[in-house]
Write a protein that holds these residues in place. Sequence first.
Motif, PDB file in Angstrom:
ATOM      1  N   GLU A  94     -39.422   0.504   1.355  1.00 35.33           N
ATOM      2  CA  GLU A  94     -37.975   0.562   1.630  1.00 35.33           C
ATOM      3  C   GLU A  94     -37.339  -0.761   1.199  1.00 35.33           C
ATOM      4  OE1 GLU A  94     -37.153   3.322   5.496  1.00 35.33           O
ATOM      5  OE2 GLU A  94     -37.017   1.150   5.738  1.00 35.33           O
ATOM      6  N   ILE A  95     -36.093  -0.728   0.747  1.00 37.24           N
ATOM      7  CA  ILE A  95     -35.404  -1.972   0.371  1.00 37.24           C
ATOM      8  C   ILE A  95     -35.164  -2.792   1.648  1.00 37.24           C
ATOM      9  CG2 ILE A  95     -33.238  -2.928  -0.535  1.00 37.24           C
ATOM     10  CD1 ILE A  95     -33.044  -0.443  -2.342  1.00 37.24           C
ATOM     11  N   PRO A  96     -35.600  -4.056   1.671  1.00 37.31           N
ATOM     12  CA  PRO A  96     -35.389  -4.859   2.891  1.00 37.31           C
ATOM     13  C   PRO A  96     -33.891  -5.080   3.164  1.00 37.31           C
ATOM     14  CG  PRO A  96     -36.932  -5.936   1.376  1.00 37.31           C
ATOM     15  CD  PRO A  96     -36.306  -4.801   0.620  1.00 37.31           C
ATOM     16  N   THR A  97     -33.511  -4.962   4.424  1.00 31.95           N
ATOM     17  CA  THR A  97     -32.102  -5.143   4.815  1.00 31.95           C
ATOM     18  C   THR A  97     -31.987  -6.388   5.687  1.00 31.95           C
ATOM     19  OG1 THR A  97     -32.059  -2.758   5.026  1.00 31.95           O
ATOM     20  CG2 THR A  97     -30.135  -3.921   5.868  1.00 31.95           C
ATOM     21  N   PRO A  98     -31.014  -7.273   5.391  1.00 31.40           N
ATOM     22  CA  PRO A  98     -30.886  -8.489   6.204  1.00 31.40           C
ATOM     23  C   PRO A  98     -30.532  -8.201   7.660  1.00 31.40           C
ATOM     24  CG  PRO A  98     -29.156  -8.366   4.518  1.00 31.40           C
ATOM     25  CD  PRO A  98     -30.074  -7.237   4.258  1.00 31.40           C
ATOM     26  N   ALA A 213     -18.470 -17.311  -2.316  1.00 25.76           N
ATOM     27  CA  ALA A 213     -19.434 -18.353  -1.919  1.00 25.76           C
ATOM     28  C   ALA A 213     -20.749 -17.708  -1.470  1.00 25.76           C
ATOM     29  CB  ALA A 213     -18.839 -19.209  -0.799  1.00 25.76           C
ATOM     30  N   GLU A 214     -20.640 -16.599  -0.710  1.00 26.78           N
ATOM     31  CA  GLU A 214     -21.864 -15.895  -0.271  1.00 26.78           C
ATOM     32  C   GLU A 214     -22.646 -15.410  -1.488  1.00 26.78           C
ATOM     33  OE1 GLU A 214     -19.961 -14.211   3.926  1.00 26.78           O
ATOM     34  OE2 GLU A 214     -19.709 -13.067   2.096  1.00 26.78           O
ATOM     35  N   MET A 215     -21.911 -14.807  -2.427  1.00 24.62           N
ATOM     36  CA  MET A 215     -22.559 -14.245  -3.613  1.00 24.62           C
ATOM     37  C   MET A 215     -23.106 -15.349  -4.519  1.00 24.62           C
ATOM     38  SD  MET A 215     -23.326 -11.316  -4.820  1.00 24.62           S
ATOM     39  CE  MET A 215     -23.798 -10.511  -6.346  1.00 24.62           C
ATOM     40  N   ASP A 275     -33.753 -13.754  -1.096  1.00 26.31           N
ATOM     41  CA  ASP A 275     -32.303 -13.602  -1.281  1.00 26.31           C
ATOM     42  C   ASP A 275     -31.895 -12.454  -2.214  1.00 26.31           C
ATOM     43  OD1 ASP A 275     -32.459 -15.776   0.314  1.00 26.31           O
ATOM     44  OD2 ASP A 275     -31.473 -17.175  -1.040  1.00 26.31           O
ATOM     45  N   PRO A 276     -32.658 -12.183  -3.304  1.00 27.37           N
ATOM     46  CA  PRO A 276     -32.223 -11.073  -4.164  1.00 27.37           C
ATOM     47  C   PRO A 276     -32.112  -9.747  -3.405  1.00 27.37           C
ATOM     48  CG  PRO A 276     -33.894 -12.386  -5.276  1.00 27.37           C
ATOM     49  CD  PRO A 276     -33.830 -12.885  -3.868  1.00 27.37           C
ATOM     50  N   TRP A 277     -32.932  -9.574  -2.372  1.00 27.19           N
ATOM     51  CA  TRP A 277     -32.848  -8.321  -1.592  1.00 27.19           C
ATOM     52  C   TRP A 277     -31.495  -8.186  -0.901  1.00 27.19           C
ATOM     53  CZ3 TRP A 277     -35.889  -4.912  -3.291  1.00 27.19           C
ATOM     54  CH2 TRP A 277     -37.242  -5.141  -3.547  1.00 27.19           C
ATOM     55  N   PHE A 278     -30.843  -9.319  -0.587  1.00 25.42           N
ATOM     56  CA  PHE A 278     -29.531  -9.260   0.076  1.00 25.42           C
ATOM     57  C   PHE A 278     -28.512  -8.602  -0.850  1.00 25.42           C
ATOM     58  CE2 PHE A 278     -29.797 -12.949   3.379  1.00 25.42           C
ATOM     59  CZ  PHE A 278     -31.085 -12.580   3.705  1.00 25.42           C
ATOM     60  N   ILE A 279     -28.703  -8.809  -2.164  1.00 25.52           N
ATOM     61  CA  ILE A 279     -27.802  -8.155  -3.129  1.00 25.52           C
ATOM     62  C   ILE A 279     -28.209  -6.694  -3.287  1.00 25.52           C
ATOM     63  CG2 ILE A 279     -27.010  -8.119  -5.533  1.00 25.52           C
ATOM     64  CD1 ILE A 279     -27.472 -11.118  -5.691  1.00 25.52           C
ATOM     65  N   VAL A 280     -29.524  -6.468  -3.457  1.00 24.02           N
ATOM     66  CA  VAL A 280     -30.003  -5.100  -3.726  1.00 24.02           C
ATOM     67  C   VAL A 280     -29.667  -4.169  -2.554  1.00 24.02           C
ATOM     68  CG1 VAL A 280     -32.032  -3.689  -4.245  1.00 24.02           C
ATOM     69  CG2 VAL A 280     -31.856  -5.989  -5.208  1.00 24.02           C
ATOM     70  N   SER A 281     -29.833  -4.665  -1.321  1.00 23.97           N
ATOM     71  CA  SER A 281     -29.586  -3.772  -0.181  1.00 23.97           C
ATOM     72  C   SER A 281     -28.099  -3.453  -0.037  1.00 23.97           C
ATOM     73  CB  SER A 281     -30.145  -4.361   1.114  1.00 23.97           C
ATOM     74  OG  SER A 281     -29.385  -5.456   1.506  1.00 23.97           O
ATOM     75  N   LEU A 289     -31.624  -4.391 -12.338  1.00 19.37           N
ATOM     76  CA  LEU A 289     -32.440  -5.460 -12.919  1.00 19.37           C
ATOM     77  C   LEU A 289     -32.995  -6.384 -11.821  1.00 19.37           C
ATOM     78  CD1 LEU A 289     -33.398  -7.031 -15.441  1.00 19.37           C
ATOM     79  CD2 LEU A 289     -31.219  -8.231 -15.401  1.00 19.37           C
ATOM     80  N   ILE A 290     -32.140  -6.720 -10.862  1.00 22.74           N
ATOM     81  CA  ILE A 290     -32.556  -7.624  -9.776  1.00 22.74           C
ATOM     82  C   ILE A 290     -33.678  -6.965  -8.970  1.00 22.74           C
ATOM     83  CG2 ILE A 290     -31.732  -8.852  -7.715  1.00 22.74           C
ATOM     84  CD1 ILE A 290     -28.937  -8.904  -9.022  1.00 22.74           C
ATOM     85  N   HIS A 291     -33.549  -5.644  -8.760  1.00 23.26           N
ATOM     86  CA  HIS A 291     -34.565  -4.902  -8.013  1.00 23.26           C
ATOM     87  C   HIS A 291     -35.903  -4.903  -8.766  1.00 23.26           C
ATOM     88  CE1 HIS A 291     -35.339  -1.130  -5.325  1.00 23.26           C
ATOM     89  NE2 HIS A 291     -36.387  -1.915  -5.404  1.00 23.26           N
ATOM     90  N   VAL A 292     -35.840  -4.593 -10.058  1.00 21.59           N
ATOM     91  CA  VAL A 292     -37.077  -4.529 -10.840  1.00 21.59           C
ATOM     92  C   VAL A 292     -37.748  -5.904 -10.904  1.00 21.59           C
ATOM     93  CG1 VAL A 292     -38.013  -4.159 -13.157  1.00 21.59           C
ATOM     94  CG2 VAL A 292     -36.416  -2.533 -12.218  1.00 21.59           C
ATOM     95  N   ALA A 293     -36.933  -6.959 -11.033  1.00 29.97           N
ATOM     96  CA  ALA A 293     -37.487  -8.322 -11.087  1.00 29.97           C
ATOM     97  C   ALA A 293     -38.264  -8.632  -9.808  1.00 29.97           C
ATOM     98  CB  ALA A 293     -36.368  -9.339 -11.284  1.00 29.97           C
ATOM     99  N   ARG A 294     -37.701  -8.243  -8.668  1.00 30.70           N
ATOM    100  CA  ARG A 294     -38.396  -8.438  -7.384  1.00 30.70           C
ATOM    101  C   ARG A 294     -39.744  -7.716  -7.406  1.00 30.70           C
ATOM    102  NH1 ARG A 294     -39.799 -10.473  -4.253  1.00 30.70           N
ATOM    103  NH2 ARG A 294     -39.663 -12.178  -5.710  1.00 30.70           N
TER     104      ARG A 294
END
Length: 422
Positions: A94-98, A213-215, A275-281, A289-294
């Motif tokens: 499952e995609i990790p959720t913050p 700033a968050e992004m 941190d990339p999961w924060f974007i993917v979720s 691309l960010i998901h595949v890189a992870r």
Amino acid sequence: MSFEKISVVGLGYIGLPTAAMFASHKKYVVGVDVNQHAVDTINQGEIHIIEPELDHIVSAAVAEGYLKATLKPEPADAFLIAVPTPFLPRKKDEIPTPDLSFIEAASKAIAPVLKKGDLIILESTSPVGATEQVADWLAVARNDLTFPQTHGNKADVNIAHCPERVLPGHVVRELVENDRVIGGMSSRCSERSVELYRTFVKGECVVTNARTAEMAKLTENSSRDVQIAFANELSIICDKLDINVWELIALANRHPRVNILQPGPGVGGHCIAVDPWFIVSNTPEQSKLIHVARDVNDSKPSWVVEKVKLAIADYLQANPDKRVCEVTVACYGLSFKPDIDDLRESPAMQIVKKIVSLHSGNVIAVEPNIHELPSSLEQAQLESFEIAKKTADIHVLLVDHKEFKERKISSDFIIDTKGIWR
Ligand code: SAJ
């Protein structure tokens, strides 16, 4: 209105150095943490984390009365929230959720002591929208005060996101020298935040809004993750094609507009792999691309383990008189990156644990930065480089510590994930 008293909520790897920097610039700082041990240690002028130079700054600040730690927030002119944002429990794949519960608890803890004119800064790495969420929690808790989501520049309390971007091991220098991204919920919020950071920041304070700033913080670490994934994928392709990936990257990097990072055993630490999961979720459909890189970086440790299994098989074929339980595997390096002692979230640890569970022979670990192995590796032996070099049959280089770069091992059975013994 100037900032006479500053409160830092969360006294970990970022909160404590930040609190110490304000205190060393003669601001009265109250650090708040839920961990009694951390509070007691700091009040004795000592530190509970490992970070060069920090111990002297904390001990001087406590002795001079500028820094104290407490369990419960008290009134201050500015509050910096620097608590963790881990993941919620999840099923495999499952995609990790913050998990924002620490930020929520910190916001609700400071709400009762807030007063008109206060500034609140969220420093924790956060998914986009978290700062607005903090503002909403505070507005519910304190309906006698006004907040920027409804009153903009006229709000009683100002709120901003200002992500930390310091490199563990260089925190004290980078806190002062790095540029800061300041994302206020209104222009007044940003102005007040710049005023606060100017106390000790020599880098530029660049103003934007809270969501950007968050992004920005998530983007910095995701950019690095994607680039390392490219290097890791190249290393797997080159292994298949019998090409030396290190030579290949050095050649490609001679192009004036190419700068490929280095492959390794995987990506570790508490930031780039998280941190990339924060974007993917947040935006799963858009973050392909960010998901595949992870996934590429997360799967690299298993690939290394497969290479070790193949090396053991090759060794047995070359030495038919030996049984598998007589084969000794030495693993060089356990930390998540070179020249540190931090074994948490380390791909090297993941690999050595797996080898220990699969291999019936001896497994030796060489880690110059620690004195004993963690309990999860109790079946392995911690040995010196010389003993490993002399006694092991298979050599697996996992971290490019300076001690390993200075020495070399030559054997037909080397798996060098960092390309230093090639
Ligand atoms: N790594 C590679 N190949 C490379 C570079 C790194 O495999 O070419 C691996 C390392 O071995 C390690 C992982 O990546 O396992 C992360 O190491 P790192 O040194 O790149 O970064 P961190 O996690 O220690 O700190 C990062 C920094 N972010 C960036 O460089 C964009 C730091 O500035 C941030 O403040 C920190 O994350 C954070 O707190 O977010």
